[in-house]
Design a protein around this motif. Sequence first.
Motif, PDB file in Angstrom:
ATOM      1  N   GLY A 490       0.832  -1.207   0.000  1.00 36.71           N
ATOM      2  CA  GLY A 490       0.000   0.000   0.000  1.00 36.71           C
ATOM      3  C   GLY A 490       0.867   1.258   0.000  1.00 36.71           C
ATOM      4  N   PRO A 491       0.250   2.431  -0.299  1.00 39.21           N
ATOM      5  CA  PRO A 491       1.024   3.674  -0.295  1.00 39.21           C
ATOM      6  C   PRO A 491       1.227   4.177   1.138  1.00 39.21           C
ATOM      7  CG  PRO A 491      -1.264   4.111  -0.879  1.00 39.21           C
ATOM      8  CD  PRO A 491      -1.169   2.632  -0.641  1.00 39.21           C
ATOM      9  N   ASP A 492       2.199   5.028   1.331  1.00 41.22           N
ATOM     10  CA  ASP A 492       2.379   5.759   2.596  1.00 41.22           C
ATOM     11  C   ASP A 492       2.426   4.839   3.818  1.00 41.22           C
ATOM     12  OD1 ASP A 492       2.170   7.991   0.982  1.00 41.22           O
ATOM     13  OD2 ASP A 492      -0.022   8.046   1.218  1.00 41.22           O
ATOM     14  N   ILE A 493       3.426   3.977   3.857  1.00 41.95           N
ATOM     15  CA  ILE A 493       3.560   3.067   5.013  1.00 41.95           C
ATOM     16  C   ILE A 493       4.277   3.823   6.139  1.00 41.95           C
ATOM     17  CG2 ILE A 493       4.607   0.891   5.811  1.00 41.95           C
ATOM     18  CD1 ILE A 493       2.385   0.495   3.724  1.00 41.95           C
ATOM     19  N   PRO A 494       3.596   4.074   7.272  1.00 49.41           N
ATOM     20  CA  PRO A 494       4.278   4.792   8.361  1.00 49.41           C
ATOM     21  C   PRO A 494       5.355   3.910   9.012  1.00 49.41           C
ATOM     22  CG  PRO A 494       1.998   4.264   8.956  1.00 49.41           C
ATOM     23  CD  PRO A 494       2.206   3.765   7.562  1.00 49.41           C
ATOM     24  N   ALA A 502       7.885  -6.033   9.699  1.00 42.27           N
ATOM     25  CA  ALA A 502       9.183  -6.696   9.900  1.00 42.27           C
ATOM     26  C   ALA A 502       9.057  -7.794  10.964  1.00 42.27           C
ATOM     27  CB  ALA A 502      10.239  -5.678  10.302  1.00 42.27           C
ATOM     28  N   HIS A 503       8.298  -7.523  12.025  1.00 38.43           N
ATOM     29  CA  HIS A 503       8.103  -8.554  13.061  1.00 38.43           C
ATOM     30  C   HIS A 503       7.174  -9.662  12.573  1.00 38.43           C
ATOM     31  CE1 HIS A 503      10.386  -6.454  16.017  1.00 38.43           C
ATOM     32  NE2 HIS A 503       9.636  -5.370  15.915  1.00 38.43           N
ATOM     33  N   MET A 504       6.151  -9.281  11.821  1.00 42.16           N
ATOM     34  CA  MET A 504       5.155 -10.268  11.367  1.00 42.16           C
ATOM     35  C   MET A 504       5.772 -11.310  10.435  1.00 42.16           C
ATOM     36  SD  MET A 504       2.271  -9.545   8.509  1.00 42.16           S
ATOM     37  CE  MET A 504       3.566  -9.112   7.396  1.00 42.16           C
ATOM     38  N   CYS A 505       6.632 -10.869   9.517  1.00 40.23           N
ATOM     39  CA  CYS A 505       7.133 -11.790   8.484  1.00 40.23           C
ATOM     40  C   CYS A 505       8.237 -12.666   9.065  1.00 40.23           C
ATOM     41  CB  CYS A 505       7.660 -11.004   7.288  1.00 40.23           C
ATOM     42  SG  CYS A 505       8.475 -12.102   6.106  1.00 40.23           S
ATOM     43  N   PRO A 506       8.026 -13.991   9.066  1.00 40.19           N
ATOM     44  CA  PRO A 506       9.029 -14.873   9.672  1.00 40.19           C
ATOM     45  C   PRO A 506      10.293 -14.996   8.836  1.00 40.19           C
ATOM     46  CG  PRO A 506       7.279 -16.168   8.658  1.00 40.19           C
ATOM     47  CD  PRO A 506       6.858 -14.730   8.561  1.00 40.19           C
ATOM     48  N   ALA A 507      10.221 -14.553   7.553  1.00 37.17           N
ATOM     49  CA  ALA A 507      11.357 -14.770   6.650  1.00 37.17           C
ATOM     50  C   ALA A 507      12.192 -13.510   6.442  1.00 37.17           C
ATOM     51  CB  ALA A 507      10.848 -15.295   5.310  1.00 37.17           C
ATOM     52  N   GLY A 508      11.918 -12.458   7.198  1.00 37.29           N
ATOM     53  CA  GLY A 508      12.740 -11.251   7.094  1.00 37.29           C
ATOM     54  C   GLY A 508      12.586 -10.535   5.765  1.00 37.29           C
ATOM     55  N   VAL A 509      11.417 -10.660   5.132  1.00 36.08           N
ATOM     56  CA  VAL A 509      11.209  -9.982   3.846  1.00 36.08           C
ATOM     57  C   VAL A 509      11.136  -8.467   4.049  1.00 36.08           C
ATOM     58  CG1 VAL A 509       9.508  -9.639   2.000  1.00 36.08           C
ATOM     59  CG2 VAL A 509      10.136 -11.954   2.719  1.00 36.08           C
ATOM     60  N   TYR A 510      10.519  -8.054   5.166  1.00 32.50           N
ATOM     61  CA  TYR A 510      10.337  -6.621   5.414  1.00 32.50           C
ATOM     62  C   TYR A 510      11.351  -6.141   6.442  1.00 32.50           C
ATOM     63  CZ  TYR A 510       5.957  -7.778   3.174  1.00 32.50           C
ATOM     64  OH  TYR A 510       5.034  -8.241   2.285  1.00 32.50           O
ATOM     65  N   GLU A 511      11.861  -4.932   6.179  1.00 30.46           N
ATOM     66  CA  GLU A 511      12.799  -4.305   7.120  1.00 30.46           C
ATOM     67  C   GLU A 511      12.414  -2.849   7.244  1.00 30.46           C
ATOM     68  OE1 GLU A 511      17.330  -4.825   6.802  1.00 30.46           O
ATOM     69  OE2 GLU A 511      16.468  -5.661   4.965  1.00 30.46           O
ATOM     70  N   ARG A 512      12.555  -2.319   8.440  1.00 28.41           N
ATOM     71  CA  ARG A 512      12.422  -0.865   8.582  1.00 28.41           C
ATOM     72  C   ARG A 512      13.823  -0.281   8.503  1.00 28.41           C
ATOM     73  NH1 ARG A 512      10.081   2.701  13.671  1.00 28.41           N
ATOM     74  NH2 ARG A 512      11.075   4.620  12.972  1.00 28.41           N
ATOM     75  N   VAL A 513      14.029   0.588   7.523  1.00 27.06           N
ATOM     76  CA  VAL A 513      15.341   1.224   7.377  1.00 27.06           C
ATOM     77  C   VAL A 513      15.111   2.716   7.533  1.00 27.06           C
ATOM     78  CG1 VAL A 513      17.311   1.558   5.843  1.00 27.06           C
ATOM     79  CG2 VAL A 513      16.065  -0.603   5.802  1.00 27.06           C
ATOM     80  N   GLY A 514      15.579   3.271   8.648  1.00 24.95           N
ATOM     81  CA  GLY A 514      15.209   4.647   8.985  1.00 24.95           C
ATOM     82  C   GLY A 514      13.706   4.677   9.186  1.00 24.95           C
ATOM     83  N   ASP A 515      13.027   5.525   8.438  1.00 29.50           N
ATOM     84  CA  ASP A 515      11.563   5.571   8.550  1.00 29.50           C
ATOM     85  C   ASP A 515      10.891   4.851   7.388  1.00 29.50           C
ATOM     86  OD1 ASP A 515      11.519   6.811  10.903  1.00 29.50           O
ATOM     87  OD2 ASP A 515      11.037   8.807  10.138  1.00 29.50           O
ATOM     88  N   ALA A 516      11.703   4.185   6.543  1.00 28.56           N
ATOM     89  CA  ALA A 516      11.141   3.593   5.321  1.00 28.56           C
ATOM     90  C   ALA A 516      11.034   2.065   5.431  1.00 28.56           C
ATOM     91  CB  ALA A 516      12.019   3.965   4.134  1.00 28.56           C
ATOM     92  N   LEU A 517      10.195   1.497   4.539  1.00 33.65           N
ATOM     93  CA  LEU A 517      10.045   0.043   4.461  1.00 33.65           C
ATOM     94  C   LEU A 517      10.926  -0.476   3.330  1.00 33.65           C
ATOM     95  CD1 LEU A 517       8.409  -2.570   5.255  1.00 33.65           C
ATOM     96  CD2 LEU A 517       6.849  -1.968   3.390  1.00 33.65           C
ATOM     97  N   ARG A 518      11.792  -1.445   3.638  1.00 31.01           N
ATOM     98  CA  ARG A 518      12.573  -2.103   2.573  1.00 31.01           C
ATOM     99  C   ARG A 518      12.010  -3.516   2.402  1.00 31.01           C
ATOM    100  NH1 ARG A 518      18.712  -3.135   3.574  1.00 31.01           N
ATOM    101  NH2 ARG A 518      19.006  -0.927   3.113  1.00 31.01           N
ATOM    102  N   VAL A 519      11.904  -3.963   1.141  1.00 30.39           N
ATOM    103  CA  VAL A 519      11.288  -5.263   0.856  1.00 30.39           C
ATOM    104  C   VAL A 519      12.300  -6.174   0.162  1.00 30.39           C
ATOM    105  CG1 VAL A 519       9.366  -6.423  -0.290  1.00 30.39           C
ATOM    106  CG2 VAL A 519       9.056  -4.114   0.593  1.00 30.39           C
TER     107      VAL A 519
END
Length: 551
Positions: A490-494, A502-519
């Motif tokens: 989705g757009p505008d992920i806070p 990042a916590h939900m995904c067991p495989a580490g697909v999502y990361e918070r880098v600074g204030d942004a989402l890395r996939v």
Amino acid sequence: MASLLPIRYQPKLPLERVILAEPPGADAIEMDVVIVGGGPGGLACAIELARLAKEARDAGRSATDLNVAVLEKAGSLGEHNLSGAVVNPQPFRELFPDLSPDRLPFRQRVTGEAVYLLTRQRAQRIPTPPTMHNAGFYTASICEIVRWLGERAAEAGVNLFPGFPVASLLVEGDGVRGVRTAPSGLDRSGEPGAAYQEPTDLTAKTTVLAEGTRGMLTQAWREWRQVRSPNPQIFALGVKEVWAVKRPLDRVIHTLGWPLPADAFGGSFMYPLGPGQIAIGLVVGLDYHDASLDVHELLQRMKLHPLFRPYLEGGQLLEWGAKTIPEGGFYALPERRHGQGLLLVGDAAGFVDVPSLKGIHYAMQSGIFAARTAFEALSAGSTGADTLAQYDRLVDRSFIAQDLYRTRNMRLAFKDGLYLGGVKAGLMTLSGGRFPGGRIPMPEDAAAPRVVRPAPAFAPDGTLTFSKVDAVFKSGNATRDTIPSHLLIGPDIPPDLAEFYAHMCPAGVYERVGDALRVNAPNCVDCKATDVLGPRWTPREGGSGPKYRLM
Ligand SMILES: Cc1cc2nc3c(=O)[nH]c(=O)nc-3n(C[C@H](O)[C@H](O)[C@H](O)COP(=O)(O)OP(=O)(O)OC[C@H]3O[C@@H](n4cnc5c(N)ncnc54)[C@H](O)[C@@H]3O)c2cc1C
Ligand code: SF4
């Protein structure tokens, strides 16, 4: 404390990509029945269809062959399947009446069982609830079951197509007339690369969706045909490991309580897989309240508990994996599981009994019923919704519907937490499901608010406990890293939501880098938790994802 509502940020299902009202391509492969998903449900359906066709040929009732295809997104059968598993062998007896249990693909008979309530340091044994008795059942690896069923299906003449994910349903009017697979060989920007292969169309008089938990095609078909259920489907996420151990386990173990917070639903399992291996896992309802809850990390902590640690010490992690389970039970079943040219079986329909953590025998039995219905419909020359409605009648008269009705409110009672839920579940068992009367309503998981809290620190030791990066390596996932992302975000992920993903995904697909989402999309092991709570999952190139052998 700040709170998050995941549903506010969740993109809609891309219905326009999944339901295609266009004619099949000129090179479309013509089949009688197409089965999407080579799990226990899909393969049982294929084997029963082949048996019925042979019976009709042998009796002189039919002169033509029946063309049955099973399309599976894993590169090889079994590589995307994950279960506990303690298996009720009933549908194996029905499909293979001449085979004795020692020739079925099981590891061992259940010879003992124990249920414990855990605190951080202690394990209090409690009486085994009647819904959790496993006498007469077998422990098994679902990957081995699926490979074995695949061999039986191939021997019976079924066309097996591993490495072919289905991306769309081809429809005409109100009915389904076939499927279109996903392309492969796209580059990172989604353009055809050197190894590009275009999608394949397959037409069928009946399409059976046996795509398992949180099926994208099933969701799309239900939305398109407005097929509702009294409650929305809800899910749990299971993270599991298989270990080589020196100390054999002599019982099937289930636990409640720690390491879960009291307001989350779930529990753990540890099963023997022969003398030298065990399966250990943790299952957590995705309506948990704490945004920092991390199921992979909780399993890592859990392994250090005095109940589990002695079995694992000196052993070796062989394989790791994760998958969701539909948990809504009876009241989340679609009001119909058939339509014109279409049938829903197994987890795709929600046939899982949560108190006993079982779905394999329901998936297989529903696959058998789907096969009988589809075969009769083909023989009668009509695969309209009226004819295929027979499938729902077979399911509703069987132990599938009866079992789920008996435990209809049990999972739903736990939305108030473990202790009150435990009391209510006890009363439900005693009253055969009649207490408390009526239906306990549930919102969908993404509509449950999450409280934002700092995550507790955890450092894996690399011996007993492992990071998500190490875990994904142990899933066998070797997806090429030039693949386009299959996750719709989705757009505008806070920032707090990025952290929640990042916590939900067991495989580490999502990361918070600074204030942004890395996939890191290639890491995905197709557990589908993301599709329940966050970004949407779509099928990617065949053979991507995990390569489970032991799960
Ligand atoms: C942690 C955990 C523990 C469990 N423990 C037990 C247990 O002890 N006993 C028990 O009986 N049950 C257990 N279950 C439940 C059981 O595993 C499922 O109910 C059962 O596997 C459902 O079978 P299925 O064939 O419907 O789906 P699945 O086994 O999920 O198979 C679906 C198949 O479809 C494929 N697929 C999906 N989408 C597509 C697509 N678009 N195109 C092509 N292929 C696709 C998938 O790759 C998969 O191979 C457990 C589940 C989990 C997650
Ligand atoms: S991205 Fe989603 S489906 Fe893939 S592993 Fe993570 S939570 Fe599971």
